[in-house]
Design a protein around this motif. Structure first.
Motif, PDB file in Angstrom:
ATOM      1  N   UNK A 192       0.827  -1.206   0.000  1.00 62.48           N
ATOM      2  CA  UNK A 192       0.000   0.000   0.000  1.00 62.48           C
ATOM      3  C   UNK A 192       0.862   1.256   0.000  1.00 62.48           C
ATOM      4  N   UNK A 193       1.923   1.268   0.806  1.00 64.88           N
ATOM      5  CA  UNK A 193       2.811   2.430   0.860  1.00 64.88           C
ATOM      6  C   UNK A 193       3.532   2.616  -0.476  1.00 64.88           C
ATOM      7  N   UNK A 194       3.968   1.504  -1.076  1.00 62.90           N
ATOM      8  CA  UNK A 194       4.676   1.596  -2.363  1.00 62.90           C
ATOM      9  C   UNK A 194       3.745   2.074  -3.472  1.00 62.90           C
ATOM     10  N   UNK A 195       2.546   1.524  -3.535  1.00 62.08           N
ATOM     11  CA  UNK A 195       1.607   1.920  -4.591  1.00 62.08           C
ATOM     12  C   UNK A 195       1.175   3.373  -4.410  1.00 62.08           C
ATOM     13  N   UNK A 196       1.050   3.816  -3.160  1.00 60.38           N
ATOM     14  CA  UNK A 196       0.679   5.209  -2.904  1.00 60.38           C
ATOM     15  C   UNK A 196       1.738   6.164  -3.435  1.00 60.38           C
ATOM     16  N   UNK A 197       2.999   5.716  -3.466  1.00 53.94           N
ATOM     17  CA  UNK A 197       4.079   6.571  -3.961  1.00 53.94           C
ATOM     18  C   UNK A 197       4.159   6.590  -5.483  1.00 53.94           C
ATOM     19  N   UNK A 198       3.431   5.661  -6.134  1.00 52.30           N
ATOM     20  CA  UNK A 198       3.449   5.606  -7.603  1.00 52.30           C
ATOM     21  C   UNK A 198       2.504   6.671  -8.166  1.00 52.30           C
ATOM     22  N   UNK A 199       2.937   7.368  -9.161  1.00 51.78           N
ATOM     23  CA  UNK A 199       2.111   8.433  -9.735  1.00 51.78           C
ATOM     24  C   UNK A 199       1.092   7.899 -10.729  1.00 51.78           C
ATOM     25  N   UNK A 200       1.481   6.888 -11.498  1.00 48.89           N
ATOM     26  CA  UNK A 200       0.575   6.347 -12.521  1.00 48.89           C
ATOM     27  C   UNK A 200       0.400   4.845 -12.316  1.00 48.89           C
ATOM     28  N   UNK A 201      -0.756   4.354 -12.723  1.00 43.29           N
ATOM     29  CA  UNK A 201      -1.009   2.915 -12.685  1.00 43.29           C
ATOM     30  C   UNK A 201      -1.476   2.376 -11.357  1.00 43.29           C
TER      31      UNK A 201
ATOM     32  N   UNK B 204      -6.821   2.038   0.993  1.00 47.15           N
ATOM     33  CA  UNK B 204      -7.997   2.903   1.137  1.00 47.15           C
ATOM     34  C   UNK B 204      -7.827   3.837   2.330  1.00 47.15           C
ATOM     35  N   UNK B 205      -7.257   3.295   3.429  1.00 46.71           N
ATOM     36  CA  UNK B 205      -6.992   4.135   4.587  1.00 46.71           C
ATOM     37  C   UNK B 205      -6.009   5.250   4.285  1.00 46.71           C
ATOM     38  N   UNK B 206      -4.965   4.942   3.519  1.00 49.07           N
ATOM     39  CA  UNK B 206      -3.998   5.978   3.130  1.00 49.07           C
ATOM     40  C   UNK B 206      -4.657   7.022   2.250  1.00 49.07           C
ATOM     41  N   UNK B 207      -5.518   6.582   1.339  1.00 54.82           N
ATOM     42  CA  UNK B 207      -6.199   7.510   0.421  1.00 54.82           C
ATOM     43  C   UNK B 207      -7.132   8.455   1.173  1.00 54.82           C
ATOM     44  N   UNK B 208      -7.629   8.029   2.342  1.00 51.74           N
ATOM     45  CA  UNK B 208      -8.557   8.858   3.115  1.00 51.74           C
ATOM     46  C   UNK B 208      -7.848   9.877   4.007  1.00 51.74           C
ATOM     47  N   UNK B 209      -6.512   9.786   4.085  1.00 55.16           N
ATOM     48  CA  UNK B 209      -5.760  10.784   4.861  1.00 55.16           C
ATOM     49  C   UNK B 209      -5.739  12.088   4.063  1.00 55.16           C
ATOM     50  N   UNK B 210      -6.139  13.207   4.653  1.00 53.69           N
ATOM     51  CA  UNK B 210      -6.167  14.482   3.919  1.00 53.69           C
ATOM     52  C   UNK B 210      -4.797  14.832   3.329  1.00 53.69           C
ATOM     53  N   UNK B 211      -4.800  15.274   2.094  1.00 50.92           N
ATOM     54  CA  UNK B 211      -3.541  15.622   1.422  1.00 50.92           C
ATOM     55  C   UNK B 211      -2.849  16.809   2.082  1.00 50.92           C
ATOM     56  N   UNK B 212      -3.631  17.655   2.778  1.00 51.10           N
ATOM     57  CA  UNK B 212      -3.020  18.815   3.440  1.00 51.10           C
ATOM     58  C   UNK B 212      -1.987  18.387   4.472  1.00 51.10           C
TER      59      UNK B 212
ATOM     60  N   UNK C 126      -4.533   2.046 -10.206  1.00 56.60           N
ATOM     61  CA  UNK C 126      -5.670   1.148 -10.401  1.00 56.60           C
ATOM     62  C   UNK C 126      -5.217  -0.217 -10.909  1.00 56.60           C
ATOM     63  N   UNK C 127      -4.187  -0.215 -11.751  1.00 54.52           N
ATOM     64  CA  UNK C 127      -3.648  -1.484 -12.256  1.00 54.52           C
ATOM     65  C   UNK C 127      -3.095  -2.325 -11.118  1.00 54.52           C
ATOM     66  N   UNK C 128      -2.302  -1.712 -10.261  1.00 48.43           N
ATOM     67  CA  UNK C 128      -1.715  -2.448  -9.140  1.00 48.43           C
ATOM     68  C   UNK C 128      -2.793  -2.914  -8.163  1.00 48.43           C
ATOM     69  N   UNK C 129      -3.814  -2.094  -7.935  1.00 49.93           N
ATOM     70  CA  UNK C 129      -4.898  -2.494  -7.044  1.00 49.93           C
ATOM     71  C   UNK C 129      -5.595  -3.741  -7.577  1.00 49.93           C
ATOM     72  N   UNK C 130      -5.821  -3.779  -8.883  1.00 50.23           N
ATOM     73  CA  UNK C 130      -6.490  -4.940  -9.487  1.00 50.23           C
ATOM     74  C   UNK C 130      -5.619  -6.178  -9.414  1.00 50.23           C
ATOM     75  N   UNK C 131      -4.329  -6.033  -9.728  1.00 51.34           N
ATOM     76  CA  UNK C 131      -3.413  -7.177  -9.750  1.00 51.34           C
ATOM     77  C   UNK C 131      -3.233  -7.765  -8.356  1.00 51.34           C
TER      78      UNK C 131
END
Length: 295
Positions: free
Chosen positions: A90-99, A175-183, A101-106
């Motif tokens: 999750x931490x690695x995928x969060x650092x990826x700028x593109x793709x 999903x938990x990381x995505x819910x952390x406010x970007x601010x 959704x691909x990693x989430x599916x795989x």
């Protein structure tokens, strides 16, 4: 207006409550009763009351001890590797700028595959003649290994279970990381919190609630291990050496048809699950409750 009239809520909650009582609570109570009687065979009547005799037998049952030990090892592996790998992904995928959704599916894909199919797939990997693992060893000029030997069988059962569910915890944590406010991340970036510091001081503390949920699910899930273990477990192994609590209960109840003894094993599984899950909840929630009270 709907919430002011309780009759509407009763009509909504009533059917769900009936289903829970009929298919969960009633069988659970009957299971407790069966464990106190001598019931030999499915559908047999309860005639002889034996009290806590089954539980005294469990305390001296070596196979039960082995199944509890194997389940404990499975519990540790699921918490450390399933949740740990899910967190790392999750931490690695969060650092990826593109793709993303691909990693989430795989990574999530193994969870949608039937456990029986996964077990058969890994049995092909473990095959002594022509199995993928031994083909790799042969290509490296190494001697083939009996991957389902007594010393390796437990590890070979744990491996596909960890692999198949790591993606599930990855999705929850991501999903938990995505819910952390970007601010928060932007402020941390201005303060120089990047890389490991960002994870240690920002991401991980804000994910404690999610990680606590994942640990609870992993612990309770390890107590219910059955299908994958039953498919992969070598039939030539010493009796009980690869048993988990779920497989031992199934063998006792449906193969040996010792219903009362299987019922007592089932009750022990429930008790251990409740106790361990409560401990896991307290470990991850006590600090949050103390912080909330101090405020």
């Amino acid at each position: 207006m709907m919430y002011k009239k309780n009759s509407h809520l009763i009509w909504l909650l009533g059917p769900a409550l009936i289903v829970m009582v009929v298919f969960l609570y009633y069988p659970f109570v009957m299971n407790i009763i069966n464990s106190l009687y001598d019931v030999n065979g499915l559908g047999a009547s309860r005639e002889i009351f034996i009290g806590f005799e089954n539980y005294r037998k469990l305390a001296a049952d070596k196979e039960m001890f082995t199944s509890v030990k194997n389940t404990g090892i499975m519990m540790v592996c699921t918490v450390v590797f399933q949740v740990g790998i899910g967190l790392a992904l999750a931490v690695c995928v969060d650092a990826v700028r593109r793709g993303k959704e691909f990693f989430k599916t795989v990574f999530f894909f193994p969870i949608v595959i039937s456990a029986t199919a996964i077990g058969l797939l890994f049995n092909l990997f473990y095959a002594y003649y022509g199995g993928m693992f031994n083909q790799i060893l042969t290509a490296l000029n190494k001697a083939p290994i009996n991957w389902k030997s007594d010393s390796l069988a437990l590890l070979m059962i744990i491996l596909p279970i960890v692999w198949s569910y790591a993606g599930f915890y990855f999705v929850l944590i991501f999903t938990g990381i995505s819910n952390i406010p970007s601010d928060i991340f932007e402020s941390a970036l201005l303060d120089g919190a990047v890389g490991w510091k960002k994870f240690r001081y920002i991401t991980f503390p804000l994910l404690k609630g999610v990680i606590g949920t994942c640990v609870t699910l992993a612990v309770t899930g390890s107590l219910k291990v059955f299908d994958l273990a039953w498919v992969i477990a070598p039939r030539g192994a010493p009796k009980g050496s690869t048993h988990f609590m779920g497989t031992y209960m199934y063998e006792t109840t449906f193969i040996e048809e010792n219903i009362d003894y299987g019922a007592s094993i089932a009750l022990i599984i429930v008790i251990i699950g409740v106790v361990v899950s409560q401990i896991a909840n307290r470990l991850f929630r006590d600090k949050e409750m103390k912080n909330g009270n101090s405020r």
